[in-house]
Structure formats: C-alpha cells, structure tokens
Write a protein that holds these residues in place. Structure first.
Motif, PDB file in Angstrom:
ATOM      1  N   SER A 114      49.880  38.814  27.932  1.00 42.46           N
ATOM      2  CA  SER A 114      49.410  38.930  29.321  1.00 42.46           C
ATOM      3  C   SER A 114      48.124  38.137  29.514  1.00 42.46           C
ATOM      4  O   SER A 114      47.410  37.852  28.556  1.00 42.46           O
ATOM      5  CB  SER A 114      49.123  40.393  29.667  1.00 42.46           C
ATOM      6  OG  SER A 114      50.299  41.132  29.547  1.00 42.46           O
ATOM      7  N   ALA A 115      47.827  37.869  30.779  1.00 44.56           N
ATOM      8  CA  ALA A 115      46.657  37.050  31.113  1.00 44.56           C
ATOM      9  C   ALA A 115      45.378  37.609  30.510  1.00 44.56           C
ATOM     10  O   ALA A 115      45.161  38.824  30.490  1.00 44.56           O
ATOM     11  CB  ALA A 115      46.513  36.968  32.626  1.00 44.56           C
ATOM     12  N   ARG A 116      44.550  36.707  30.027  1.00 48.24           N
ATOM     13  CA  ARG A 116      43.244  37.101  29.497  1.00 48.24           C
ATOM     14  C   ARG A 116      42.220  37.056  30.642  1.00 48.24           C
ATOM     15  O   ARG A 116      42.299  36.204  31.518  1.00 48.24           O
ATOM     16  CB  ARG A 116      42.821  36.128  28.388  1.00 48.24           C
ATOM     17  CG  ARG A 116      41.414  36.337  27.885  1.00 48.24           C
ATOM     18  CD  ARG A 116      41.034  35.357  26.801  1.00 48.24           C
ATOM     19  NE  ARG A 116      41.625  35.724  25.518  1.00 48.24           N
ATOM     20  CZ  ARG A 116      42.258  34.889  24.715  1.00 48.24           C
ATOM     21  NH1 ARG A 116      42.410  33.641  25.059  1.00 48.24           N
ATOM     22  NH2 ARG A 116      42.746  35.305  23.572  1.00 48.24           N
ATOM     23  N   TRP A 117      41.286  38.014  30.603  1.00 46.21           N
ATOM     24  CA  TRP A 117      40.200  38.058  31.597  1.00 46.21           C
ATOM     25  C   TRP A 117      38.892  37.679  30.910  1.00 46.21           C
ATOM     26  O   TRP A 117      38.778  37.781  29.685  1.00 46.21           O
ATOM     27  CB  TRP A 117      40.087  39.464  32.197  1.00 46.21           C
ATOM     28  CG  TRP A 117      41.352  39.904  32.883  1.00 46.21           C
ATOM     29  CD1 TRP A 117      42.337  40.667  32.353  1.00 46.21           C
ATOM     30  CD2 TRP A 117      41.767  39.590  34.219  1.00 46.21           C
ATOM     31  NE1 TRP A 117      43.349  40.850  33.271  1.00 46.21           N
ATOM     32  CE2 TRP A 117      43.019  40.203  34.427  1.00 46.21           C
ATOM     33  CE3 TRP A 117      41.199  38.860  35.264  1.00 46.21           C
ATOM     34  CZ2 TRP A 117      43.714  40.104  35.626  1.00 46.21           C
ATOM     35  CZ3 TRP A 117      41.895  38.757  36.469  1.00 46.21           C
ATOM     36  CH2 TRP A 117      43.137  39.370  36.636  1.00 46.21           C
ATOM     37  N   LEU A 118      37.901  37.311  31.716  1.00 45.96           N
ATOM     38  CA  LEU A 118      36.588  36.991  31.144  1.00 45.96           C
ATOM     39  C   LEU A 118      35.934  38.245  30.577  1.00 45.96           C
ATOM     40  O   LEU A 118      35.175  38.181  29.625  1.00 45.96           O
ATOM     41  CB  LEU A 118      35.669  36.396  32.215  1.00 45.96           C
ATOM     42  CG  LEU A 118      36.078  35.034  32.780  1.00 45.96           C
ATOM     43  CD1 LEU A 118      35.188  34.667  33.965  1.00 45.96           C
ATOM     44  CD2 LEU A 118      35.986  33.971  31.698  1.00 45.96           C
ATOM     45  N   GLY A 119      36.187  39.384  31.237  1.00 41.33           N
ATOM     46  CA  GLY A 119      35.618  40.651  30.766  1.00 41.33           C
ATOM     47  C   GLY A 119      34.307  41.020  31.443  1.00 41.33           C
ATOM     48  O   GLY A 119      33.647  41.976  31.032  1.00 41.33           O
ATOM     49  N   LEU A 120      33.913  40.287  32.489  1.00 42.36           N
ATOM     50  CA  LEU A 120      32.685  40.640  33.216  1.00 42.36           C
ATOM     51  C   LEU A 120      32.956  41.865  34.088  1.00 42.36           C
ATOM     52  O   LEU A 120      34.003  41.931  34.734  1.00 42.36           O
ATOM     53  CB  LEU A 120      32.269  39.489  34.144  1.00 42.36           C
ATOM     54  CG  LEU A 120      31.983  38.132  33.502  1.00 42.36           C
ATOM     55  CD1 LEU A 120      31.898  37.051  34.581  1.00 42.36           C
ATOM     56  CD2 LEU A 120      30.689  38.215  32.701  1.00 42.36           C
ATOM     57  N   PRO A 121      32.003  42.833  34.154  1.00 37.72           N
ATOM     58  CA  PRO A 121      32.222  43.988  35.020  1.00 37.72           C
ATOM     59  C   PRO A 121      32.492  43.585  36.477  1.00 37.72           C
ATOM     60  O   PRO A 121      33.357  44.163  37.139  1.00 37.72           O
ATOM     61  CB  PRO A 121      30.901  44.777  34.899  1.00 37.72           C
ATOM     62  CG  PRO A 121      30.312  44.340  33.588  1.00 37.72           C
ATOM     63  CD  PRO A 121      30.746  42.920  33.381  1.00 37.72           C
ATOM     64  N   GLU A 204      28.751  33.638  35.052  1.00 34.45           N
ATOM     65  CA  GLU A 204      27.883  34.743  34.619  1.00 34.45           C
ATOM     66  C   GLU A 204      28.195  36.014  35.406  1.00 34.45           C
ATOM     67  O   GLU A 204      28.115  37.111  34.885  1.00 34.45           O
ATOM     68  CB  GLU A 204      26.412  34.378  34.840  1.00 34.45           C
ATOM     69  CG  GLU A 204      25.921  33.284  33.912  1.00 34.45           C
ATOM     70  CD  GLU A 204      25.486  33.828  32.555  1.00 34.45           C
ATOM     71  OE1 GLU A 204      26.214  33.577  31.578  1.00 34.45           O
ATOM     72  OE2 GLU A 204      24.446  34.498  32.484  1.00 34.45           O
ATOM     73  N   GLU A 205      28.515  35.827  36.690  1.00 37.71           N
ATOM     74  CA  GLU A 205      28.754  36.996  37.555  1.00 37.71           C
ATOM     75  C   GLU A 205      29.599  36.581  38.756  1.00 37.71           C
ATOM     76  O   GLU A 205      29.432  35.474  39.277  1.00 37.71           O
ATOM     77  CB  GLU A 205      27.397  37.538  38.054  1.00 37.71           C
ATOM     78  CG  GLU A 205      27.526  38.840  38.818  1.00 37.71           C
ATOM     79  CD  GLU A 205      26.200  39.281  39.457  1.00 37.71           C
ATOM     80  OE1 GLU A 205      25.169  38.602  39.239  1.00 37.71           O
ATOM     81  OE2 GLU A 205      26.221  40.291  40.183  1.00 37.71           O
ATOM     82  N   VAL A 206      30.491  37.474  39.146  1.00 40.26           N
ATOM     83  CA  VAL A 206      31.227  37.259  40.393  1.00 40.26           C
ATOM     84  C   VAL A 206      30.461  38.014  41.469  1.00 40.26           C
ATOM     85  O   VAL A 206      30.215  39.224  41.336  1.00 40.26           O
ATOM     86  CB  VAL A 206      32.683  37.767  40.292  1.00 40.26           C
ATOM     87  CG1 VAL A 206      33.472  37.379  41.542  1.00 40.26           C
ATOM     88  CG2 VAL A 206      33.363  37.221  39.039  1.00 40.26           C
ATOM     89  N   LEU A 207      30.072  37.334  42.529  1.00 41.03           N
ATOM     90  CA  LEU A 207      29.266  37.966  43.578  1.00 41.03           C
ATOM     91  C   LEU A 207      30.172  38.588  44.636  1.00 41.03           C
ATOM     92  O   LEU A 207      31.240  38.029  44.935  1.00 41.03           O
ATOM     93  CB  LEU A 207      28.341  36.918  44.219  1.00 41.03           C
ATOM     94  CG  LEU A 207      27.467  36.129  43.223  1.00 41.03           C
ATOM     95  CD1 LEU A 207      26.689  35.026  43.937  1.00 41.03           C
ATOM     96  CD2 LEU A 207      26.522  37.075  42.478  1.00 41.03           C
ATOM     97  N   GLY A 208      29.746  39.730  45.174  1.00 38.61           N
ATOM     98  CA  GLY A 208      30.512  40.363  46.252  1.00 38.61           C
ATOM     99  C   GLY A 208      31.063  41.736  45.896  1.00 38.61           C
ATOM    100  O   GLY A 208      31.914  42.256  46.615  1.00 38.61           O
ATOM    101  N   LEU A 219      26.848  30.731  38.222  1.00 34.77           N
ATOM    102  CA  LEU A 219      27.276  29.896  37.101  1.00 34.77           C
ATOM    103  C   LEU A 219      26.088  29.533  36.225  1.00 34.77           C
ATOM    104  O   LEU A 219      24.959  29.495  36.689  1.00 34.77           O
ATOM    105  CB  LEU A 219      27.911  28.599  37.625  1.00 34.77           C
ATOM    106  CG  LEU A 219      29.093  28.749  38.575  1.00 34.77           C
ATOM    107  CD1 LEU A 219      29.574  27.377  39.043  1.00 34.77           C
ATOM    108  CD2 LEU A 219      30.233  29.525  37.916  1.00 34.77           C
ATOM    109  N   ARG A 220      26.399  29.244  34.949  1.00 32.24           N
ATOM    110  CA  ARG A 220      25.354  28.755  34.036  1.00 32.24           C
ATOM    111  C   ARG A 220      25.858  27.513  33.324  1.00 32.24           C
ATOM    112  O   ARG A 220      26.987  27.500  32.810  1.00 32.24           O
ATOM    113  CB  ARG A 220      25.002  29.844  33.011  1.00 32.24           C
ATOM    114  CG  ARG A 220      23.893  29.401  32.023  1.00 32.24           C
ATOM    115  CD  ARG A 220      23.393  30.595  31.219  1.00 32.24           C
ATOM    116  NE  ARG A 220      24.477  31.287  30.527  1.00 32.24           N
ATOM    117  CZ  ARG A 220      24.954  30.949  29.327  1.00 32.24           C
ATOM    118  NH1 ARG A 220      24.449  29.930  28.674  1.00 32.24           N
ATOM    119  NH2 ARG A 220      25.939  31.638  28.768  1.00 32.24           N
TER     120      ARG A 220
END
Ligand code: NAP
Length: 315
Positions: A114-121, A204-208, A219-220
């Motif tokens: 199955s699809a892999r995620w980045l794992g960011l909260p 680094e983070e998804v905003l919203g 992004l970094r």
C-alpha cells in the motif's frame, strides 16, 4: 464441519487474480479474499502501457476487471473480505477473516503493498482534505488549483502527468537531485509545461490543519536548510509502497522492510525452512521488480506450486 478449501488467495491484484485464474482452471475452486484495496494498485492507476498484448495500452481498472472476469469464468469465488491473522502451523491452515474462521490446505499470499506516507502529523490529519496518495481517485477535486506531488520515481511522474489534466500547476518535490524514475517518464514530466521540479526539497509541514483543508506546504531545502512556503491546495504522495504483511508476523520470515522472504520464487520460509502450503507472489514478496507483468508471472508460479503441493499429498 467447517469446509476445508483447497486454496485461499489473499489479495485481488494482478498476482492474486492470476493465481486465481490458474488454480480455477486446475479445478481447485479458489476463494479470493479481495482485501482492503480490491484490485490492488492497478485499480487506482491510469493507462498501463507496458503490459504485453495491449499495443495501445489499457486502463488499469479495465485490466483488473478483465482478470476478475477471466478467473470467475473458471470457477474462482471473489469475496470482499480481509484476513487479520494466519496460523500457518495448523494443518489445515487457519485464517481469521471478516467472513469468520476459514480452513484451507494451501494459502497464496498476494496481499501486495500500500501507499507509503511521509508520516507527518499534519499530513495524516489532512488525508482526504487535500492530502492524497491516489491521483486517479482525487485528481478531479483539484481542477484549476495548484498542487504538489512528492517523489522521484515512476509513480510520482505518472501522478504528476495525470494530474496535469486538472491542476493549474504542479510542483514536483523530490528529496534528492537524482531520480529513480525511468528515463521516458522523467522526460515526459520534465517537458510538461504545467510541471515544475524542485529537487533537494522536503516537506516539513502541511499547512491548514485548523482549517481542515490544505493551505500550503512548509518546505526545506536540504542543501541550504532554507525554508519557505509553497502555496498549494493539495499534496499527492508518490513515494513508494509498504508491503501488507501484518497478518503474517511470526508466521513467515519477513525482511527488514516487511516483505515476505521467498525461496525458488514463491515458497515462503520460517526460520529459513520452507513453510508447507504457504506461497507468496506479487509485490508482497518483490521489492525489486514490482511490475504488473512480474506480479502476474509470480501469481502463475504460486498457482502451479499449489497444484503440485496438493497433488503430491493426494488431493
Ligand atoms: P520507487 O521507485 O521506490 O520511488 C519512490 C520515490 O519516493 C523515490 O524517489 C524516493 O526517494 C521517494 N521517497 C521514498 N520515501 C520518501 C520519503 N519518506 N520522503 C520523501 N521521498 C521519499 O517507487 P514507485 O515510484 O512507486 O515505483 C515502484 C515501482 O513501480 C518501480 O519499479 C516503477 O518502475 C514501477 N512503476 C512503473 C510505472 C510505469 O511504468 N508506468 C508507474 C508507476 C510505478 P529516493 O529516490 O531518494 O529514495
């Protein structure tokens, strides 16, 4: 008395359905438990151009649908069900499934990956609200909107090209500056007027999260460490897959990434010895090739080994 199946197949992607076709034609009345993602990865892809026999390509869902019909025609039974635990020590093998306990002489594990995620909260919080791993499922929602695609392999290129039908602009984000994607796919994506590449870049983070919709990405740049915000309404992941093997923990040997270890292509092992009656095929045991045609090929091999295994034991 509980029925004892000759063979149960976990998964209904290319590998599972090919195994179903072959075991059905051998008169083994296979029971296919379709799993959480019926049809597997092909069912959420678009044009498949590299499956032999289709000179103009074929849509993934159509190819899978054809395979299902072909297997069913010879007597395979397909059920929308999944397995939570396997007891491969028992004979017959026992399966805890959403249909109840099942008993089978042989088991073909074709549960795929199955699809892999980045794992960011923040990513996890926004799945279904602008974060997706399925371009064909969700692309439509991003008509005339800017989006990002993460990854540097063929999946990411394919997603970016597909999403260009809808999105106003696509930024392809890749953590390195070298790509795993095949030359043809990479060149197509790079030449596309709507697709812009940003390499050496991580999310680094998804905003919203508070607004419950993607407002942008922080992004970094991994070389300079500089951070900035990319204004997008969606983020699609194309960063590979993880094998679906949770139900096999302790039953068969898995490698360090969780793929089923096999010997002679499709024989599973426990502590290095072959596990009687349990075979694995397709992406769940293939971290190298991962192609529809190789999955189908190993599905065929697993089916032929099941036939031989049952024949050797007088069934
Ligand atoms: P892949 O080739 O393993 O590529 C995964 C990409 O995601 C890599 O670029 C990797 O970066 C990146 N990645 C992994 N984890 C990441 C993380 N945590 N954060 C950021 N980036 C991450 O997987 P795939 O693209 O899904 O392809 C799998 C197989 O399917 C391949 O054999 C491919 O050829 C095949 N496929 C073929 C087609 C086609 O022919 N039409 C379409 C789709 C897939 P690194 O490079 O830095 O590791």
């Amino acid at each position: 008395m509980t029925e004892i199946h000759d063979t149960v197949i976990l998964g209904s992607g290319c590998a599972g359905l090919t195994a179903a076709l072959y075991t059905a034609r051998a008169g083994l009345k296979p029971l296919v438990l379709e799993g959480h993602e019926p049809g597997g990865q092909l069912s959420i892809t678009t044009l498949v151009e590299n499956f032999p026999g289709w000179p103009d390509g074929i849509q993934g869902p159509e190819l899978i649908d054809n395979m299902k019909k072909q297997a069913a025609r010879f007597g395979a039974t397909l059920e929308h069900a999944h397995v939570s635990a396997v007891d491969a020590n028992a004979h017959p093998i026992r399966l805890q499934s959403s249909l109840g306990e099942l008993h089978t002489r042989t088991l073909i594990v074709a549960s795929g990956a199955s699809a892999r995620w980045l794992g960011l909260p923040s990513e996890q919080a926004l799945i279904g609200h602008g974060v997706s791993s399925c371009a064909t499922c969700d692309g439509f929602f991003f008509r005339d909107k800017p989006i990002a695609v993460v990854g540097g392999g063929d999946s990411a290129m394919e997603e970016a090209i597909f999403l260009s039908r809808f999105a106003s602009k696509i930024t392809l984000l890749h953590r390195r500056d070298a790509f795993r994607a095949s030359k043809i796919m990479l060149e197509r994506a790079m030449a596309h007027p709507k697709i812009e590449f940003r390499t050496n870049t991580v999310v680094e983070e998804v905003l919203g999260v508070d607004e419950k919709e993607v407002k942008g990405l922080r992004l970094r740049d991994v070389t300079s460490g500089a951070q900035d915000v990319l204004n997008v309404s969606g983020m699609f992941l194309g960063i590979g897959h993880v094998p679906n093997t949770k139900m096999l923990l302790g039953q068969v040997d898995l490698d360090d990434e969780g793929y089923v270890k096999t010997t002679n292509n499709v024989f599973t092992m426990r502590n290095g010895a072959v596990v009687p009656g349990v075979f694995a095929c397709g992406d769940v045991q293939d971290r190298r090739y991962r192609q529809a045609v190789t999955a189908a090929g190993s599905g065929c091999m697993a089916a032929l080994e099941v036939e031989k295994y049952l024949e050797d034991r007088g069934h």
